[in-house]
Design a protein around this motif. Structure first.
Motif, PDB file in Angstrom:
ATOM      1  N   UNK A  82      -4.701  -0.498 -13.462  1.00  0.00           N
ATOM      2  CA  UNK A  82      -3.569  -1.572 -13.283  1.00  0.00           C
ATOM      3  C   UNK A  82      -3.115  -0.919 -12.107  1.00  0.00           C
ATOM      4  N   UNK A  83      -2.683  -1.681 -11.008  1.00  0.00           N
ATOM      5  CA  UNK A  83      -2.202  -1.619  -9.769  1.00  0.00           C
ATOM      6  C   UNK A  83      -0.652  -0.972  -9.863  1.00  0.00           C
ATOM      7  N   UNK A  84      -0.242   0.164  -9.205  1.00  0.00           N
ATOM      8  CA  UNK A  84       1.043   0.468  -9.193  1.00  0.00           C
ATOM      9  C   UNK A  84       1.791  -0.081  -7.980  1.00  0.00           C
ATOM     10  N   UNK A  85       2.413  -1.239  -8.135  1.00  0.00           N
ATOM     11  CA  UNK A  85       2.577  -2.079  -6.807  1.00  0.00           C
ATOM     12  C   UNK A  85       3.679  -1.524  -5.961  1.00  0.00           C
ATOM     13  N   UNK A  86       4.826  -0.781  -6.440  1.00  0.00           N
ATOM     14  CA  UNK A  86       5.614  -0.067  -5.559  1.00  0.00           C
ATOM     15  C   UNK A  86       5.270   0.614  -4.457  1.00  0.00           C
ATOM     16  N   UNK A  87       4.351   1.716  -4.980  1.00  0.00           N
ATOM     17  CA  UNK A  87       4.039   2.916  -4.173  1.00  0.00           C
ATOM     18  C   UNK A  87       2.680   2.161  -3.400  1.00  0.00           C
ATOM     19  N   UNK A  88       2.102   1.304  -3.944  1.00  0.00           N
ATOM     20  CA  UNK A  88       1.247   0.622  -2.961  1.00  0.00           C
ATOM     21  C   UNK A  88       1.233  -0.185  -2.015  1.00  0.00           C
ATOM     22  N   UNK A  89       2.473  -1.134  -2.287  1.00  0.00           N
ATOM     23  CA  UNK A  89       3.169  -1.933  -1.345  1.00  0.00           C
ATOM     24  C   UNK A  89       3.706  -1.066  -0.181  1.00  0.00           C
ATOM     25  N   UNK A  90       4.260  -0.022  -0.378  1.00  0.00           N
ATOM     26  CA  UNK A  90       5.006   0.849   0.617  1.00  0.00           C
ATOM     27  C   UNK A  90       3.910   1.452   1.270  1.00  0.00           C
ATOM     28  N   UNK A  91       2.835   1.953   0.996  1.00  0.00           N
ATOM     29  CA  UNK A  91       1.793   2.506   1.410  1.00  0.00           C
ATOM     30  C   UNK A  91       1.035   1.466   2.665  1.00  0.00           C
ATOM     31  N   UNK A  92       1.056   0.421   2.217  1.00  0.00           N
ATOM     32  CA  UNK A  92       0.124  -0.525   2.850  1.00  0.00           C
ATOM     33  C   UNK A  92       1.005  -1.036   4.203  1.00  0.00           C
ATOM     34  N   UNK A  93       2.208  -1.495   3.810  1.00  0.00           N
ATOM     35  CA  UNK A  93       3.287  -1.913   4.962  1.00  0.00           C
ATOM     36  C   UNK A  93       3.351  -0.671   5.868  1.00  0.00           C
ATOM     37  N   UNK A  94       3.444   0.676   5.585  1.00  0.00           N
ATOM     38  CA  UNK A  94       3.571   1.803   6.445  1.00  0.00           C
ATOM     39  C   UNK A  94       2.367   1.689   7.314  1.00  0.00           C
ATOM     40  N   UNK A  95       1.238   1.808   6.643  1.00  0.00           N
ATOM     41  CA  UNK A  95      -0.178   1.885   7.341  1.00  0.00           C
ATOM     42  C   UNK A  95      -0.327   0.659   8.480  1.00  0.00           C
ATOM     43  N   UNK A  96       0.089  -0.534   8.146  1.00  0.00           N
ATOM     44  CA  UNK A  96      -0.276  -1.708   9.174  1.00  0.00           C
ATOM     45  C   UNK A  96       0.945  -1.766  10.150  1.00  0.00           C
ATOM     46  N   UNK A  97       2.044  -1.402   9.687  1.00  0.00           N
ATOM     47  CA  UNK A  97       3.128  -1.094  11.076  1.00  0.00           C
ATOM     48  C   UNK A  97       2.571  -0.177  11.870  1.00  0.00           C
ATOM     49  N   UNK A  98       1.952   0.970  11.549  1.00  0.00           N
ATOM     50  CA  UNK A  98       1.621   1.912  12.486  1.00  0.00           C
ATOM     51  C   UNK A  98       0.372   1.675  13.081  1.00  0.00           C
ATOM     52  N   UNK A  99      -0.481   0.744  12.523  1.00  0.00           N
ATOM     53  CA  UNK A  99      -1.833   0.541  13.074  1.00  0.00           C
ATOM     54  C   UNK A  99      -1.708  -0.210  14.429  1.00  0.00           C
ATOM     55  N   UNK A 100      -2.844   0.299  15.334  1.00  0.00           N
ATOM     56  CA  UNK A 100      -2.499  -0.451  16.586  1.00  0.00           C
ATOM     57  C   UNK A 100      -3.988  -1.202  16.930  1.00  0.00           C
ATOM     58  N   UNK A 101      -4.890  -0.922  15.872  1.00  0.00           N
ATOM     59  CA  UNK A 101      -6.251  -1.691  16.110  1.00  0.00           C
ATOM     60  C   UNK A 101      -5.886  -3.305  16.001  1.00  0.00           C
ATOM     61  N   UNK A 102      -6.800  -3.876  16.521  1.00  0.00           N
ATOM     62  CA  UNK A 102      -6.684  -5.467  16.480  1.00  0.00           C
ATOM     63  C   UNK A 102      -7.404  -5.639  15.100  1.00  0.00           C
TER      64      UNK A 102
END
Length: 814
Positions: free
Chosen positions: A162-182
């Motif tokens: 079962x996914x822990x959405x709060x931690x998951x969503x934060x991690x995904x948002x942070x990564x894609x905000x910083x990601x520069x690749x197309x």
């Protein structure tokens, strides 16, 4: 940003992966994209098999491991240029060495926990995502690889976390905000616990991964790329007329997915549903196809969006008088099943509370029976509840659509369509929301049910008839030719499509499940398998096509004896063979009863008068309340032809021979000239009039000499016609002297029937009957003085074939 997910079939080979790269490259021109990939097609199964073999202390797990290694190394060699292969192959081998170490550990301790199993299967996505990312770099794309273990976090319920959405969503948002690749490549299906241990998201996990990332990044759309062009109105493997649904709502998509539409897994939709982000199902192998768009509200006005099904279901029933008015029965039943993790696909309960019926997977039936009988052991001992009743080999079929509740009569239309095609419904379930109407049917009827429902709800009401034709000689070949010439007319004007699925001659039988080409059937039939009527019957029943019709063009008694077997299987029978309807009365009656009981038409208009509507007219007279008092008829086209052409210039032998050449007589002319054929016909008319007669009740006044009646072969019979020329000439000369014509007449009067050669005077309706024509006079209570007369061609392959054709069309119009 867009999220694209590619399933196992889309990345099953280097050729397919190149198609994926082309799609990604085109999509990346317009926006930043995240690409989620599954394991290479078939690899997950190989990993599971390797784990099971290792756990069983079976060294064959090494062979599975070798297959996995060869598969991945080969794809690398085919995708990556030679100059860049070395380091990539080295990394792949290192990953495979880790996999080998884990499998070796399982082999040594003979134990495979869910935790270890998750580690093993995760290698599929880890390897595919790495190789695909490197292949994209090799194609000069701006791409990076991100392990979803660093983005998606779950509990420790390994294999179905079962996914822990709060931690998951934060991690995904942070990564894609910083990601520069197309382009970012991510492995689907895999995640991690708080301790960093590998976990998996269960069935449909890669779709779920894509949906989680879509929702967390607020992407504009989720594209799921697979091997079909969207969600179809029905499974195209079963229904060839099925087509992609252009637009469907989230709720409808979940309903269809739950009931077997495998291009999407229901939990996938939940994250994007909450954000109301569109999903589109696209075809990797035909990217220009529009696909299916899934949105909050569908613009599709058809109340039915699709027909889906689940196979291999068992129906289990708990019943007993001790359940009525007793609270907690349902709770105990469902609680017992829940403890054993048995999933319930359908529930139905009568308002009397006497029984509860549920559908579960076939594989869970033994476990379910054991646990439920144990739960209700006291009530069973007290005879308040019966032991659990189990019926295997069923399927659930479902109509799905958000707007069904605002359209009256859909349930009735569904059930009447199934009923007309003899698909028995074992249980029904429909929620108050009316998004889904489900029915449990026999597994063998799935294909028939899907096709009949699809025809009713999605097609232009073209009724498909599937014919199995026995006998393609004189009459049969004419019938096939007539059908070929009229096929388009029937579709355009009567909405009937006729397919010839099988044909036979006296030696061979030819089957084609998609329909035999009527432009070219003779050569394939010559090279087909040997005729076996038992196997012929078995194949028809196994095919279980809707609107199946057995067409008998023979005069064979053995074939006629098979009709009951077909009618019992709801296969209609159309025949020109008179033997069945003129056999013993109990058999005639039984065929009629079977036809009614199994909703299988039994039509035999050509038994009397070839293509003339004699039997149909008689049936209508009786049905309207009229009563037949007398029938007079000339019912043998062959005998009428013979006596119309028998004159002083032509011998009786020559005329009979000519009749055979022109196809007016049976291959054995004794059947016609002995009067047996006419006896059968008047017997059938008597029975259709409501009289209980047998063939021996009919008086036969034969005109043949004893020498002709006592022959053992056709050749000997024809010889007697030469030798007895004087006998036949006397009969002819006497009629000429009396200014009469000879006609072979059948008569039914006051329950008595007879046949014989009569001299007909010039003032009689029979006198001017020419060629091979037939004529019937019906005297009834309504037609007392002037009879109802039916007259026309009553013999010949063309008119007989047209009569059979008319019966087939009659079934199509029903």
């Amino acid at each position: 940003m867009k999220v694209l997910k590619f399933g196992g079939s889309s990345v099953a080979s280097s050729e397919n992966i190149n198609k994926v790269i082309h799609i990604v490259k085109k999509s990346a021109k317009k926006s930043k994209i995240a690409v989620i990939v599954s394991a290479f097609g078939g690899v997950t199964n190989l990993l599971l098999e390797a784990g099971d073999l290792a756990c069983a202390n079976n060294k064959f797990y090494l062979e599975k491991l070798q297959d996995i290694e060869e598969r991945h190394l080969q794809i690398v060699r085919e995708l990556i240029s030679i100059n860049s292969q070395s380091s990539i192959l080295g990394t792949v081998k290192k990953m495979l060495n880790k996999l080998e170490d884990i499998l070796e550990g399982v082999f040594l301790i003979n134990e495979l926990s869910n935790k270890t199993a998750d580690k093993i299967v995760s290698f599929g996505e880890l390897l595919s995502s790495y190789i695909i990312a490197e292949a994209m770099k090799n194609n000069n794309l701006d791409v990076s690889l991100k392990n979803t273990k660093e983005l998606i976090f779950t509990d420790e319920n390994f294999s179905n976390a079962t996914v822990k959405f709060k931690k998951t969503n934060t991690a995904i948002e942070d990564f894609f905000t910083q990601s520069k690749n197309k382009i970012v490549i991510l492995p689907g299906f895999i995640a991690a616990t708080n301790k960093g241990e590998t976990s998996t998201l269960g069935r449909g996990g890669s779709d779920y991964t894509a949906a989680i990332i879509t929702a967390a990044t607020n992407a504009e759309i989720l594209e799921i790329w697979t091997d079909v062009s969207g969600m179809f109105t029905a499974n195209p493997k079963f229904v060839k007329q099925a087509f992609p649904i252009k637009n469907i709502s989230y709720q409808e998509a979940m309903e269809l997915s739950h009931f077997g539409a495998k291009v999407l897994y229901p939990p996938t939709i939940q994250p994007v549903l909450e954000k109301e982000i569109p999903i589109v199902i696209k075809n990797t192998f035909n990217p220009k196809e529009e696909g299916t768009l899934i949105t909050k509200i569908s613009t599709n006005k058809n109340p039915i969006k699709g027909i889906s099904h689940i196979e291999n279901m068992a129906l289990i029933t708990l019943e007993g008088s001790g359940m009525i008015g007793i609270p907690g029965i349902s709770k105990r039943l469902f609680g017992a099943l829940s403890q054993e993790k048995i999933n319930i696909s359908l529930i139905t309960q009568a308002s009397s509370e006497h029984s509860i019926c549920i559908a579960i997977d076939n594989i869970d039936t033994e476990k379910a029976k054991l646990i439920i009988d144990e739960e209700f052991v006291y009530e069973i001992q007290q005879h308040k509840v019966k032991p659990l009743h189990v019926e295997k080999n069923n399927a659930i079929i479902a109509l799905v659509g958000d707007s069904m509740k605002s359209h009256q009569g859909i349930s009735g239309k569904m059930f009447s369509t199934l009923g007309k095609n003899n698909v028995n419904i074992r249980a029904i379930a429909q929620g108050a929301s009316e998004k889904n109407i489900s029915a449990v049917i026999a597994h063998k009827d799935v294909k028939k049910a899907l096709n009949t429902l699809h025809s009713t709800f999605f097609e232009n009401q073209v009724k498909q008839l599937n014919l199995f034709v026995v006998g393609v000689g004189n009459v049969g070949s004419k019938l096939l030719n007539q059908i070929k010439n009229q096929q388009q007319y029937l579709v355009d004007n009567l909405r009937i499509q006729i397919r010839i699925i099988a044909i036979t001659n006296s030696k061979k039988m030819l089957f084609n499940e998609d329909g035999i080409d009527l432009e070219n059937w003779k050569t394939p039939l010559e090279n087909a398998e040997n005729l076996d009527m038992s196997l012929f019957h078995t194949k028809i029943i196994e095919l279980n096509y809707r609107n199946s019709i057995f067409v008998d063009n023979t005069a064979n008694k053995n074939i006629a004896n098979l009709y009951a077997n077909y009618l019992k299987e709801s296969v209609a029978v159309v025949t020109c063979n008179k033997i069945a309807c003129s056999s013993n009365y109990s058999n005639y009656l039984n065929l009629k009863k079977l036809s009614r009981a199994y909703n299988a038409p039994f039509l035999y208009e050509t038994n009397v008068g070839a293509g003339l509507p004699i039997i149909d007219t008689l049936k209508n007279l009786i049905a309207s309340g009229d009563k037949v008092t007398k029938i007079q008829a000339v019912l043998s086209g062959s005998l009428n032809f013979i006596f119309n052409n028998f004159n002083a210039n032509t011998s009786f032998f020559e005329v009979v021979k000519q009749a055979g050449v022109e196809g007016f007589t049976e291959p054995d002319p004794r059947i016609d000239l002995s009067g047996v054929d006419v006896m059968r016909k008047i017997l059938i008319l008597a029975r259709e009039s409501g009289m209980k007669l047998e063939l021996e009740d009919i008086k036969n006044e034969s005109f043949l000499p004893k020498s002709s009646l006592n022959t053992d072969s056709v050749e000997d019979f024809m010889d007697t016609l030469k030798n007895e020329a004087t006998h036949f000439n006397k009969i002819r000369d006497k009629a000429v002297t009396n200014n009469c014509r000879l006609k072979y007449v059948a008569e039914l009067n006051n329950g008595n029937a007879k046949v014989g050669l009569n001299e007909i005077a010039p003032n009689h309706p029979f006198y001017n009957l020419e060629g091979s024509d037939n004529i019937v006079l019906f005297f009834t209570e309504r037609y007392k003085q002037q009879p109802l007369i039916i007259k026309g061609a009553g013999a010949g392959a063309d008119v007989t074939a047209s009569g059979l054709f008319a019966d087939i069309i009659r079934i199509g119009n029903n």
